[in-house]
Structures are given as structure tokens and as C-alpha cells.
Design an enzyme around this catalytic site. Structure first.
Site, PDB file in Angstrom:
ATOM      1  N   SER A 127      60.213  41.305  42.904  1.00 38.21           N
ATOM      2  CA  SER A 127      58.914  41.943  42.665  1.00 38.21           C
ATOM      3  C   SER A 127      58.517  42.829  43.832  1.00 38.21           C
ATOM      4  O   SER A 127      58.869  42.555  44.997  1.00 38.21           O
ATOM      5  CB  SER A 127      57.864  40.850  42.484  1.00 38.21           C
ATOM      6  N   GLU A 129      55.799  42.695  45.030  1.00 42.50           N
ATOM      7  CA  GLU A 129      54.985  41.817  45.884  1.00 42.50           C
ATOM      8  C   GLU A 129      55.790  41.297  47.070  1.00 42.50           C
ATOM      9  O   GLU A 129      55.217  40.768  48.021  1.00 42.50           O
ATOM     10  CB  GLU A 129      54.420  40.655  45.067  1.00 42.50           C
ATOM     11  N   TYR A 151      53.194  33.887  45.819  1.00 42.00           N
ATOM     12  CA  TYR A 151      54.084  34.436  44.794  1.00 42.00           C
ATOM     13  C   TYR A 151      55.121  35.375  45.455  1.00 42.00           C
ATOM     14  O   TYR A 151      56.329  35.253  45.225  1.00 42.00           O
ATOM     15  CB  TYR A 151      53.259  35.191  43.746  1.00 42.00           C
ATOM     16  N   ALA A 282      41.759  45.709  48.150  1.00 43.67           N
ATOM     17  CA  ALA A 282      42.765  46.765  47.947  1.00 43.67           C
ATOM     18  C   ALA A 282      43.658  46.859  49.184  1.00 43.67           C
ATOM     19  O   ALA A 282      43.244  46.535  50.288  1.00 43.67           O
ATOM     20  CB  ALA A 282      42.067  48.103  47.729  1.00 43.67           C
TER      21      ALA A 282
HETATM   22  O1  G4F Z   1      47.720  43.125  36.415  1.00 53.36           O
HETATM   23  P1  G4F Z   1      47.678  42.397  37.716  1.00 53.36           P
HETATM   24  O2  G4F Z   1      47.165  41.010  37.691  1.00 53.36           O
HETATM   25  O3  G4F Z   1      49.144  42.491  38.291  1.00 53.36           O
HETATM   26  P2  G4F Z   1      49.734  42.274  39.777  1.00 53.36           P
HETATM   27  O4  G4F Z   1      48.918  41.350  40.573  1.00 53.36           O
HETATM   28  O5  G4F Z   1      49.961  43.628  40.365  1.00 53.36           O
HETATM   29  O6  G4F Z   1      51.121  41.568  39.461  1.00 53.36           O
HETATM   30  C1  G4F Z   1      52.030  42.024  38.477  1.00 53.36           C
HETATM   31  O7  G4F Z   1      52.921  42.961  39.019  1.00 53.36           O
HETATM   32  C2  G4F Z   1      53.745  42.449  40.087  1.00 53.36           C
HETATM   33  C3  G4F Z   1      54.631  43.573  40.594  1.00 53.36           C
HETATM   34  O8  G4F Z   1      55.493  43.985  39.638  1.00 53.36           O
HETATM   35  C4  G4F Z   1      54.567  41.264  39.573  1.00 53.36           C
HETATM   36  F1  G4F Z   1      55.318  40.790  40.580  1.00 53.36           F
HETATM   37  C5  G4F Z   1      53.627  40.199  39.046  1.00 53.36           C
HETATM   38  O9  G4F Z   1      54.386  39.119  38.508  1.00 53.36           O
HETATM   39  C6  G4F Z   1      52.779  40.808  37.955  1.00 53.36           C
HETATM   40  O10 G4F Z   1      53.604  41.181  36.880  1.00 53.36           O
HETATM   41  O11 G4F Z   1      46.776  43.217  38.756  1.00 53.36           O
HETATM   42  C7  G4F Z   1      46.956  44.603  38.966  1.00 53.36           C
HETATM   43  C8  G4F Z   1      45.830  45.136  39.832  1.00 53.36           C
HETATM   44  C9  G4F Z   1      45.539  44.299  41.093  1.00 53.36           C
HETATM   45  O12 G4F Z   1      45.378  45.185  42.180  1.00 53.36           O
HETATM   46  C10 G4F Z   1      44.201  43.645  40.808  1.00 53.36           C
HETATM   47  O13 G4F Z   1      43.403  43.486  41.971  1.00 53.36           O
HETATM   48  O14 G4F Z   1      44.629  45.107  39.062  1.00 53.36           O
HETATM   49  C11 G4F Z   1      43.564  44.666  39.891  1.00 53.36           C
HETATM   50  N1  G4F Z   1      42.515  44.118  39.014  1.00 53.36           N
HETATM   51  C12 G4F Z   1      41.246  44.608  38.935  1.00 53.36           C
HETATM   52  N2  G4F Z   1      40.535  43.902  38.062  1.00 53.36           N
HETATM   53  C13 G4F Z   1      42.632  43.063  38.178  1.00 53.36           C
HETATM   54  C14 G4F Z   1      41.364  42.926  37.564  1.00 53.36           C
HETATM   55  N3  G4F Z   1      43.665  42.257  37.875  1.00 53.36           N
HETATM   56  C15 G4F Z   1      43.471  41.295  36.938  1.00 53.36           C
HETATM   57  N4  G4F Z   1      44.515  40.505  36.593  1.00 53.36           N
HETATM   58  N5  G4F Z   1      42.233  41.114  36.327  1.00 53.36           N
HETATM   59  C16 G4F Z   1      41.152  41.909  36.604  1.00 53.36           C
HETATM   60  O15 G4F Z   1      40.057  41.753  36.051  1.00 53.36           O
END
Ligand code: G4F
Length: 322
Positions: A127, A129, A151, A282
Site C-alpha cells: 500500500s 500507506e 496499517y 492532511a
Molecule cells: O477512503 P479512505 O478511507 O482511504 P485511505 O485511508 O486512503 O486508504 C485506502 O487506500 C490505501 C492506499 O491505497 C489502502 F492502503 C487502504 O487499504 C485503503 O484502501 O480515505 C481517503 C481520504 C483520507 O485522507 C481521509 O482522511 O479521505 C479522507 N476522508 C475525508 N472524509 C474520509 C472521510 N475518509 C473516510 N473513510 N470517511 C470520511 O468521511
């Protein structure tokens, strides 16, 4: 006929990979939790009618003996390890289970393959990450790792295992360093699907608010089926290696929201509220991948731009309601 074993076959990537391998004539086996087989209509739903063509094996990644027996029985030519606890936001209580599932699970698989089927080719879903807090963007295979979540740490430790098994034991083992990749099969807890599903509900008059965290967060979002194609290509190459798969473009959560609501003829500003519960700070330097290596060496290329991915997800979520 090649035989493939996929862990995480019931998830977004697993279901697209199963589809791809079946179309190529593979004998496809899937490792799933027993609960998934007992509740197949819900938990294996992403696989749809393909379920009939797949051999499912109940096993837990946390159980070394059951994994060894499974590997020794299936004797796969290729093993795709996609299963993981994959939600980055975590609570302290979950740290041990994330480490056990993600790290020990990868170790048990590699150790079993080394003993029972050392010629099997192995893919590990790493990832972005693993890079965590970075100094510069874009990142590539040479960028130093600095994970910032349990993670990311679990994925990075597993990546080191993969390299160790490749270098010390000669296993054909590769890590794909995957940036965010989305599709209509994405789980609802991830921000993209949360947005498209709720935008569709608002369009249908079933809801009136979408609560989100940090709208300024930047992500490198690609199309899941494209990433699965790259994953397969890695195991077809002459030599095992690690590759970044990414779109190379950053968009903010706000841009995603705007694109999704605009596609439905709505102004997102009337519906979106920031809720501190979903807030994550961020990054100073955003994660953005440089996929030059996989493009040049394996000829991989993405097929779907950002706006088209958002539109496909919104249309799908709307169709579920209509
Ligand atoms: O969709 P997210 O939860 O994905 P995140 O954390 O980037 O992780 C995904 O991608 C990674 C890299 O490929 C993988 F390793 C992991 O397994 C997964 O597939 O969040 C994306 C972004 C973050 O910056 C978060 O802060 O969206 C922002 N965000 C803003 N509001 C939110 C929200 N995320 C979530 N889940 N829910 C919100 O309400």
C-alpha cells in the site's frame, strides 16, 4: 490449466481478479472465512454468478496450520495475497488484530509456500500507506518508507518479508505498492463509495446530508480493474520485482464530492457537512505515485480517468436505488 489461489477473493480487488483469471482459463480457488461461505449471498455477493466457477476453502489467515494444509492441498501455480484488515483509521484496541492478520497472515502464507510449493508465484498487496509521511511527491520504488499508521507498518513489515523470501529462499514473490483504487465494488466505509452512495440517496430524496471528514485531503485515486490487471502482469514477468501502481494524479476529497454531485445535477455545498468524527489530519506532502516502472517494464497503463471512475460509481449506486 494454471491454478490460482486468491486470499481476499470476496473483496473489491479479489472479485475483479477472479473475473480476470477465469476469463483467462485459470482454475480459481479462494480462501475465505467460514462465515463467508455460510452467508454466501451477502458476503460473496461481489462475485455474483462467478461463485459457481470458484472453489472456496474456509481458512483463517491467523491459523498457520490451516494455511499450510490448504496450500499443500491446492498446490497453486500463483498465489495472490489480497486479504487484509484494510481500513486505515483504527482504534488502539485493534492494533494487535491488524498486525496478526496483516503481518502474521503474510508470514504464514510465505512459509507454507516455501515448504509445500516453492515454485508458486506469490503476489502481495502492499500500500501507499507504507510511504506514510513523505518528503516529496511523487513517490516511486526508491522512495524511503516512513509509515504513520499501524496499517502502514503491518504492510511495510510484510513487504520486507516478501523481499526476504525472494532474496533468501528464491521465491518468485512480488509486492505491488498500490495507491487508492476505486470502483462500484468498493466498500462503503471508504470515502469514495461513501460519497457516491450518499449522493445517490440524496438525489432520490432519501436523505439530505453527507457527513465527511477532511475535504482538503488529497489522494491518488485509480480504477480497481486496472490495478488488478497490473497485479496479474507482475506474476507473468520473467523476474520477480516490486512495482508502484498509481494514477500519478492527486485530487482532493472536495473535488471527488463535487464531481459526484455534479454528475447528478446537484450542488454539493447544499448537502455536505464536516463531522470531526471522520477527520484525519492532511499530509504536508500528499501521497502521489509514480508508476513509470510498471509502465515501462510491464507495459501497464490505466484505462479510466478520474471523472469516469466517479461517474461509474455514482451511476451504479443510483441504479441500486432505482
Ligand atoms: O477512503 P479512505 O478511507 O482511504 P485511505 O485511508 O486512503 O486508504 C485506502 O487506500 C490505501 C492506499 O491505497 C489502502 F492502503 C487502504 O487499504 C485503503 O484502501 O480515505 C481517503 C481520504 C483520507 O485522507 C481521509 O482522511 O479521505 C479522507 N476522508 C475525508 N472524509 C474520509 C472521510 N475518509 C473516510 N473513510 N470517511 C470520511 O468521511
Amino acid at each position: 490449466m494454471k491454478r490460482a489461489l486468491i486470499t481476499g477473493i470476496s473483496g473489491q480487488d479479489g472479485s475483479y481478479l477472479a473475473e480476470l483469471l477465469l476469463a483467462k482459463g485459470y482454475d480459481v480457488h479462494g480462501l475465505v472465512r467460514r462465515a463467508s461461505i455460510e452467508d454466501a449471498s451477502r458476503q460473496l455477493a461481489k462475485l455474483g454468478p462467478l461463485q459457481e466457477q470458484i472453489t472456496f476453502h474456509p481458512a483463517a489467515l491467523e491459523n498457520e496450520l490451516s494455511l499450510y494444509k490448504l496450500i499443500a492441498k491446492v498446490k497453486p501455480d500463483e498465489c495472490y495475497h489480497l486479504a487484509a484488515s484494510s481500513f486505515v483509521s483504527y482504534s488502539f484496541e485493534e492494533e494487535s488484530s491488524i498486525l496478526t492478520t496483516n503481518f502474521s497472515g503474510t508470514h504464514f502464507l510465505l512459509a507454507s509456500l516455501k515448504e509445500a510449493v516453492p515454485d508458486c508465484r506469490f503476489f502481495f498487496a502492499g500500500s501507499s500507506e507504507m510511504f506514510g509521511t513523505v518528503d516529496a511527491a511523487p513517490q516511486n520504488e526508491a522512495t524511503p518508507f516512513n509509515p504513520r499508521s499501524i496499517y502502514g507498518i503491518s504492510k511495510l513489515a510484510s513487504h520486507h518479508l516478501v523481499r526476504n523470501y525472494r532474496n533468501q529462499y528464491g521465491l518468485f514473490a512480488c509486492t505491488g505498492i498500490l495507491y487508492n483504487h476505486e470502483s462500484p465494488r468498493r466498500d462503503f466505509k471508504f470515502v469514495t463509495r461513501k460519497i457516491t452512495a450518499q449522493a445517490a440517496r440524496i438525489k432520490m430524496g432519501l436523505d439530505d446530508t453527507l457527513y465527511l471528514g477532511n475535504l482538503d485531503a488529497l489522494r491518488d485515486w485509480g480504477y480497481a480493474p486496472d490495478y488488478v490487471q497490473g497485479i496479474w502482469q507482475m506474476l507473468q514477468h520473467d523476474v520477480p520485482d516490486d512495482y508502484v501502481i498509481a494514477s500519478g494524479v492527486n485530487h482532493s476529497v472536495q473535488e471527488f464530492v463535487n464531481c459526484a454531485f455534479s454528475h447528478l445535477g446537484l450542488d454539493y455545498r447544499a448537502y455536505v457537512k464536516v463531522d470531526p468524527r471522520f477527520y484525519r489530519p492532511a499530509e504536508e506532502v500528499p501521497l502521489r505515485g509514480d508508476a513509470s516502472k510498471i509502465r515501462q517494464i510491464l507495459g501497464w497503463q490505466p484505462t479510466k480517468p478520474f471523472e469516469a471512475i466517479v461517474a461509474e460509481m455514482v451511476d451504479h449506486d443510483l441504479s441500486l436505488l432505482t
